[in-house]
Design an enzyme around this catalytic site. Structure first.
Site, PDB file in Angstrom:
ATOM      1  N   HIS A  46     -42.545 -44.312  34.470  1.00 55.38           N
ATOM      2  CA  HIS A  46     -41.422 -43.477  34.909  1.00 55.38           C
ATOM      3  C   HIS A  46     -40.102 -43.906  34.266  1.00 55.38           C
ATOM      4  CE1 HIS A  46     -38.868 -41.640  38.253  1.00 55.38           C
ATOM      5  NE2 HIS A  46     -39.660 -40.646  37.908  1.00 55.38           N
ATOM      6  N   LYS A 105     -37.150 -44.222  31.607  1.00 52.71           N
ATOM      7  CA  LYS A 105     -36.536 -43.248  30.712  1.00 52.71           C
ATOM      8  C   LYS A 105     -35.433 -43.978  29.948  1.00 52.71           C
ATOM      9  CE  LYS A 105     -36.310 -40.903  34.598  1.00 52.71           C
ATOM     10  NZ  LYS A 105     -37.553 -41.180  35.333  1.00 52.71           N
ATOM     11  N   ASP A 162     -30.534 -47.300  16.732  1.00 53.72           N
ATOM     12  CA  ASP A 162     -30.079 -48.314  15.781  1.00 53.72           C
ATOM     13  C   ASP A 162     -29.877 -49.681  16.431  1.00 53.72           C
ATOM     14  OD1 ASP A 162     -30.158 -46.596  13.627  1.00 53.72           O
ATOM     15  OD2 ASP A 162     -28.044 -46.038  13.760  1.00 53.72           O
ATOM     16  N   HIS A 205     -31.087 -35.337  42.061  1.00 53.36           N
ATOM     17  CA  HIS A 205     -32.186 -36.131  41.491  1.00 53.36           C
ATOM     18  C   HIS A 205     -31.736 -37.558  41.170  1.00 53.36           C
ATOM     19  CE1 HIS A 205     -35.194 -37.099  38.196  1.00 53.36           C
ATOM     20  NE2 HIS A 205     -35.994 -36.646  39.146  1.00 53.36           N
ATOM     21  N   LYS A 216     -30.530 -41.535  41.351  1.00 48.42           N
ATOM     22  CA  LYS A 216     -31.110 -42.712  42.002  1.00 48.42           C
ATOM     23  C   LYS A 216     -30.056 -43.820  41.978  1.00 48.42           C
ATOM     24  CE  LYS A 216     -34.635 -40.779  39.246  1.00 48.42           C
ATOM     25  NZ  LYS A 216     -35.154 -39.803  40.132  1.00 48.42           N
ATOM     26  N   ASP A 251     -21.895 -52.621  49.688  1.00 54.52           N
ATOM     27  CA  ASP A 251     -20.487 -52.958  49.854  1.00 54.52           C
ATOM     28  C   ASP A 251     -19.726 -52.545  48.594  1.00 54.52           C
ATOM     29  OD1 ASP A 251     -21.234 -54.046  52.294  1.00 54.52           O
ATOM     30  OD2 ASP A 251     -21.390 -56.089  51.533  1.00 54.52           O
TER      31      ASP A 251
END
Length: 400
Positions: free
Chosen positions: A146, A148, A153, A318, A320, A325
């Site tokens: 999962h 990504k 370079d 979507h 995450k 704090d």
């Protein structure tokens, strides 16, 4: 009657096989997995929250590549955005840029042999991660890559929630506009993203690659303190628990799927009972069946304890993230669910820079303004069909 007995016997055998396959596959996975995390790194980070803005910059950076492009994605779709993406990769490969593309076998199932052949004919090196394979067919079908990440370079890195597909640029009417958080990273920490990509590439590709010096140019230190943590096979659970334990005042969680493990949820409730405020931001509209219903059991308890739960209404949420704090901000590929906790390969960035954390707080504040506050009364309204779905969702929650 005989037919029913035979059918029942076959069903029992299938269930026994699935259970054994999953447990033995998980045990083997745990045995071969070790914890990896960086020390504190210093780089420059910026964030994208909208797909069109992100992909303009991302495609521009790909087109500027001079030496190598290394890309790992969970989902690449065979649609207009996917084809534009492939066109750029083929063009760069034809002019001599080394292009390596690693995509999850099931996540990118819409990519056909024709597209793969065209990529390879142009010089793009393509590999599939996490193929379904013996001896643990069922378990291997559940474990997805999962992550990504992209490295260009050896100097510019990208990671976060966006995959490649038209819904990520607001071309899916049901899920538009799409809200996500994606980092662009420069500075010394790009070297670690490069290392992580090469580890995954060498695990799955028949064309192994050595750690060539050009992959790891000497990069300057930046101003933002952060570290990376790639996880799989249950390693993420302990990290999330440690984050929650660090909270003194507030915990903010943004996730498309809220299905925590029992241990994490106990820690969240303990934090709330010691006076830590808990704010949860989730989608109002679901993109998969049963994921919302699987969360309702946990949301009721959080609401009862005085937590705030917001449902994002301006499209699909979507992103995450976790904010602890004003000390820690987590942005990465992992959802707050059991699949990310125990099955998927994920990678998260933990940021310790006060200015960046405050910037993220303002991003989330804006998203909360586009959300509806969920009440306990909403969840407790009699609804037989919802109750049936909740029951089933709890049974299969480990795979959601």
């Amino acid at each position: 009657m005989k037919f029913v007995l035979i059918l029942s016997g076959l069903l029992v055998l299938i269930i026994i096989w699935l259970v054994l396959d999953f447990r033995l596959g998980r045990r083997k996975h745990h045995l071969i997995t070790s914890k990896i995390e960086t020390g504190i790194l210093h780089g420059e980070l910026d964030i994208f929250t909208h797909g069109k803005e992100f992909f303009r910059r991302y495609f521009s950076e790909l087109q500027k590549a001079q030496k190598h492009i290394h890309i790992l994605y969970y989902i690449v779709k065979n649609d207009s955005l996917g084809r534009e993406f492939f066109t750029i990769l083929k063009e760069k490969a034809r002019v001599g840029v080394e292009v390596r593309l690693l995509i999850d076998r099931l996540g990118s199932f819409t990519i056909k042999k024709k597209e793969i052949k065209e990529l390879k004919d142009a010089g793009v090196l393509v590999a599939f991660s996490n193929r379904v394979k013996l001896p643990f067919l069922f378990y291997s079908a559940q474990v997805r890559n999962h992550r990504k990440i992209s490295i260009i370079d050896g100097k510019v890195g990208f990671m976060g929630g966006f995959n490649i597909g038209k819904e990520y640029i607001d071309e899916d009417p049901k899920l538009s506009p799409w809200r996500d958080y994606q980092l662009i990273i420069t500075g010394e920490s790009v070297n670690f993203l490069q290392s992580e990509f090469l580890l995954d590439w060498n695990e799955y590709s028949s064309k192994k690659v050595q750690n060539e010096p050009s992959y790891f140019p000497k990069l300057p230190k930046g101003s933002i303190r952060h570290q990376f943590n790639p996880t799989e096979a249950g390693l993420l659970e302990g990290i999330f628990i440690d984050l929650i334990k660090k909270a003194d005042k507030s915990i903010i969680i943004g996730t498309p799927y809220f299905i925590p493990s029992a241990s994490i949820f106990r820690e969240l409730l303990a934090a709330r009972r010691r006076g830590v405020s808990i704010t949860l931001l989730v989608p109002y509209t679901a993109d998969h069946i049963l994921v919302q219903e699987a969360s309702f059991h946990f949301l009721r308890k959080l609401l009862t304890e005085g937590s705030l739960v917001y449902q994002y209404q301006n499209g699909f949420y979507h992103a995450k993230t976790i904010l602890i704090d004003d000390k820690i901000c987590d942005i990465g590929t992992a959802n707050f669910d059991k699949r990310s906790l125990f099955l998927n390969k994920e990678i998260n960035c933990y940021i310790y820079d006060p200015a960046f954390i405050e910037r993220m707080r303002q991003v989330i504040k804006k998203d909360i303004l586009d959300s509806k506050l969920l009440s306990l009364e909403d969840l407790n309204k009699p609804d037989l069909w919802r109750s049936v779905k909740e029951t089933f969702a709890r049974v299969i929650s480990h795979f959601l």
